[in-house]
Design a protein around this motif. Sequence first.
Motif, mmCIF file in Angstrom:
data_model
loop_
_atom_site.group_PDB
_atom_site.id
_atom_site.type_symbol
_atom_site.label_atom_id
_atom_site.label_comp_id
_atom_site.label_asym_id
_atom_site.label_seq_id
_atom_site.Cartn_x
_atom_site.Cartn_y
_atom_site.Cartn_z
ATOM 1 N N ASP A 165 45.985 39.473 44.429
ATOM 2 C CA ASP A 165 45.324 38.453 43.616
ATOM 3 C C ASP A 165 44.200 39.121 42.840
ATOM 4 O OD1 ASP A 165 45.042 35.257 43.383
ATOM 5 O OD2 ASP A 165 43.053 36.167 43.304
ATOM 6 N N ASP A 166 44.119 38.833 41.557
ATOM 7 C CA ASP A 166 43.167 39.518 40.687
ATOM 8 C C ASP A 166 41.722 39.209 41.035
ATOM 9 O OD1 ASP A 166 45.310 40.583 39.337
ATOM 10 O OD2 ASP A 166 45.322 39.049 37.770
ATOM 11 N N ILE A 167 41.472 38.070 41.675
ATOM 12 C CA ILE A 167 40.104 37.672 42.003
ATOM 13 C C ILE A 167 39.840 37.740 43.503
ATOM 14 C CG2 ILE A 167 38.426 35.782 41.921
ATOM 15 C CD1 ILE A 167 38.955 37.061 39.225
ATOM 16 N N ARG A 168 40.801 37.276 44.299
ATOM 17 C CA ARG A 168 40.542 37.069 45.728
ATOM 18 C C ARG A 168 41.148 38.143 46.625
ATOM 19 N NH1 ARG A 168 41.189 32.469 42.978
ATOM 20 N NH2 ARG A 168 39.488 30.939 43.116
ATOM 21 N N GLU A 169 41.513 39.261 46.086
ATOM 22 C CA GLU A 169 42.081 40.403 46.805
ATOM 23 C C GLU A 169 43.535 40.146 47.168
ATOM 24 O OE1 GLU A 169 41.205 43.353 50.619
ATOM 25 O OE2 GLU A 169 39.863 41.685 50.238
ATOM 26 N N GLU A 170 43.789 39.110 47.975
ATOM 27 C CA GLU A 170 45.155 38.734 48.312
ATOM 28 C C GLU A 170 45.279 37.213 48.321
ATOM 29 O OE1 GLU A 170 46.564 42.479 51.143
ATOM 30 O OE2 GLU A 170 45.911 40.616 52.097
ATOM 31 N N GLY A 216 34.708 42.452 48.406
ATOM 32 C CA GLY A 216 35.350 42.909 47.182
ATOM 33 C C GLY A 216 35.423 41.830 46.121
ATOM 34 N N VAL A 217 35.679 40.594 46.540
ATOM 35 C CA VAL A 217 35.790 39.499 45.569
ATOM 36 C C VAL A 217 34.459 39.253 44.867
ATOM 37 C CG1 VAL A 217 35.322 37.711 47.318
ATOM 38 C CG2 VAL A 217 36.580 37.129 45.239
ATOM 39 N N ILE A 218 33.352 39.453 45.558
ATOM 40 C CA ILE A 218 32.033 39.271 44.940
ATOM 41 C C ILE A 218 31.826 40.297 43.837
ATOM 42 C CG2 ILE A 218 29.547 39.526 45.387
ATOM 43 C CD1 ILE A 218 30.002 38.191 48.095
ATOM 44 N N VAL A 219 32.179 41.546 44.113
ATOM 45 C CA VAL A 219 32.043 42.600 43.101
ATOM 46 C C VAL A 219 32.891 42.283 41.880
ATOM 47 C CG1 VAL A 219 32.450 45.052 42.628
ATOM 48 C CG2 VAL A 219 31.443 44.350 44.813
ATOM 49 N N GLN A 220 34.123 41.858 42.113
ATOM 50 C CA GLN A 220 35.004 41.520 40.990
ATOM 51 C C GLN A 220 34.408 40.424 40.125
ATOM 52 O OE1 GLN A 220 38.640 40.790 43.336
ATOM 53 N NE2 GLN A 220 39.615 42.312 42.043
ATOM 54 N N MET A 221 33.887 39.391 40.740
ATOM 55 C CA MET A 221 33.372 38.258 39.984
ATOM 56 C C MET A 221 32.068 38.591 39.268
ATOM 57 S SD MET A 221 34.419 35.122 42.533
ATOM 58 C CE MET A 221 34.296 33.837 41.312
ATOM 59 N N LEU A 222 31.277 39.486 39.826
ATOM 60 C CA LEU A 222 30.054 39.911 39.141
ATOM 61 C C LEU A 222 30.387 40.806 37.951
ATOM 62 C CD1 LEU A 222 27.706 40.649 42.171
ATOM 63 C CD2 LEU A 222 27.654 38.657 40.657
ATOM 64 N N ILE A 255 46.600 38.400 56.243
ATOM 65 C CA ILE A 255 46.342 38.301 54.807
ATOM 66 C C ILE A 255 44.841 38.187 54.621
ATOM 67 C CG2 ILE A 255 46.737 36.905 52.725
ATOM 68 C CD1 ILE A 255 49.290 35.848 54.297
ATOM 69 N N ARG A 256 44.309 38.973 53.698
ATOM 70 C CA ARG A 256 42.856 39.002 53.468
ATOM 71 C C ARG A 256 42.567 38.321 52.129
ATOM 72 N NH1 ARG A 256 38.060 40.062 56.315
ATOM 73 N NH2 ARG A 256 36.521 41.005 54.949
ATOM 74 N N ARG A 257 41.994 37.116 52.186
ATOM 75 C CA ARG A 257 41.714 36.347 50.981
ATOM 76 C C ARG A 257 40.231 36.011 50.917
ATOM 77 N NH1 ARG A 257 40.892 31.198 49.004
ATOM 78 N NH2 ARG A 257 41.991 30.646 47.080
ATOM 79 N N SER A 258 39.541 36.540 49.920
ATOM 80 C CA SER A 258 38.110 36.249 49.710
ATOM 81 C C SER A 258 37.304 36.408 50.996
ATOM 82 C CB SER A 258 37.928 34.837 49.156
ATOM 83 O OG SER A 258 38.468 34.736 47.865
#
Length: 548
Positions: free
Chosen positions: A455-460, A268-274, A423-426
């Motif tokens: 977290d807006d970028i890293r999910e949590e 998910g973090v990859i999609v957000q950053m792209l 906790i799921r982070r990046s």
Amino acid sequence: MLTPHESATIGGVLQEAAAAFAGRPLLVAPPNPARAYDPEGRTITYAQAADAVQKLMALYRQAGYGQGHRIALLLENRLEHMLHKLAMNALGICCVPVNPDYRPRELAYLIDHAHVDLAVVLQSRQADWQAGAREATWQPPAVLLEQFGAALPSAPTPATHWTPEADTPASILYTSGTTGRPKGCVLSHRYELAAGAYYATRGGLVDFRPEGERIYNPLPLFHVNASILSFYAALLTGSCQVQTDRFQPSRWWQEIRETQATVVHYLGVIVQMLCVQPPSPADRQHGVRFGMGAGVEPQLHAAFEERFGFPLLELWGMTENVRILVDCHPPRQLGTRAFGRCTPGIEVRIADDAGADVPDGTPGEMLIRHSAATPRKDFFSGYLGDEAATEAAWRGGWFHTGDVVTRDATGMLHFVERRKNIIRRSGENIAAAEVEAWLLTHPDVELAAVIAVPDDIREEEVLACIVLKPRAREAQGQEALLRSLFAHCEAGLAYFKTPGWVWFSEQIPTTGTQKIQKHSIFGAGVDPRSLPGMHDLRAWKKRQKAQG
């Protein structure tokens, strides 16, 4: 496509694949002038891989390594990781990948828990390995990758057998345990081959063509996704795994174009950053046919597909069973956290806390098995040295995933949340209990509760709620205290586990039996990040570079 039989082993399948797909590429490192290795890129064909594996097997066997031994690999995302793993597995050796972000205490735990017989380490990671080894009780020998052929230490106890079977352990992968320390998931040859075969045969939009695909995977080789799920799907279908060092938004599309990738793996973090990259006329100038991943934010799903021109197929899997469920058959349910329906080989129940089935539309824990006759077929073999935890996870004949889901009237499964204290982070699973346990070793901490915040970028992100010991509350300024706490966490935890937010409190709510009530710390509907007195330490969290 090769179809592994029930008794197939990884070494045998590699030989079949090399014969069937000899000249095709199996492993590719994309060009990257800024990278310390293979700056111009590198391609290894099936025939070249098989030849390299045979040479490595001879070296391992000559040094006495074989069935029953465990070898740690601290090789980051280098192609050599997969070549060594294949050679080791072909001799019955079990591979123990090492997360390069581990701090010395975490590495020492892995060394002692897995009781590895040898470590193969990059020269640039030698100081990291030595720092962990100094804290370990068990002291295995280590060899630098760059000196492997000339300096391989002899096995402590020479092997007498080199012919693995389908249930022989191929890997031990460490996952975040809810009780503090990571659990070692033992994965057999059969598990790993079944995972790849299952992926490649999902049908619908997951369509592996006879000429093979080029799978671009930016995820780490110490995770099940890259080293097992996508790699064995590639091996069985005559496809190629494009293994970059790590995800970099600025290089993603360039590497995909240069390597002619047709499948991509994402988080998910990859999609957000792209999605936050400026639009470009080149957004659709690629050959990607579909993406495989999990965690895309529902509001970004359709927008991403419209902009970049390929479907993001949301899947579900876990280290204990990575034969995936995936939403790949139209009509798909974009923007709903849907991840597919149960299929032959993965039966699903959704149960309440008492173990009773819940109606469609009602959240409950997802329980899975292969079938009533063979519930554990193709699952992990168990948690290393922890039969009690293995049996607890399998209570009632179903594996308890710890994930809360719903099922709609069409049978589609939808992810809701994790039931476990994770906790799921990046893309990293972080056990709150592990962070809490380490915080409590700080001399100023009396009580700690760790929770996830959005977290807006890293999910949590990791938020630590801390009660200080009385003498510490006035003894030093808040800045100095925060620096002390952060340095303590940084010394004992991988950087991604270190709290990004810290909240000091006079007390933390508990039950009558002194169990922390995390849901009561801030109350329903409150975003803790916006509260006065919340300390944002996210800018302090930085991945450490290799030493040496």
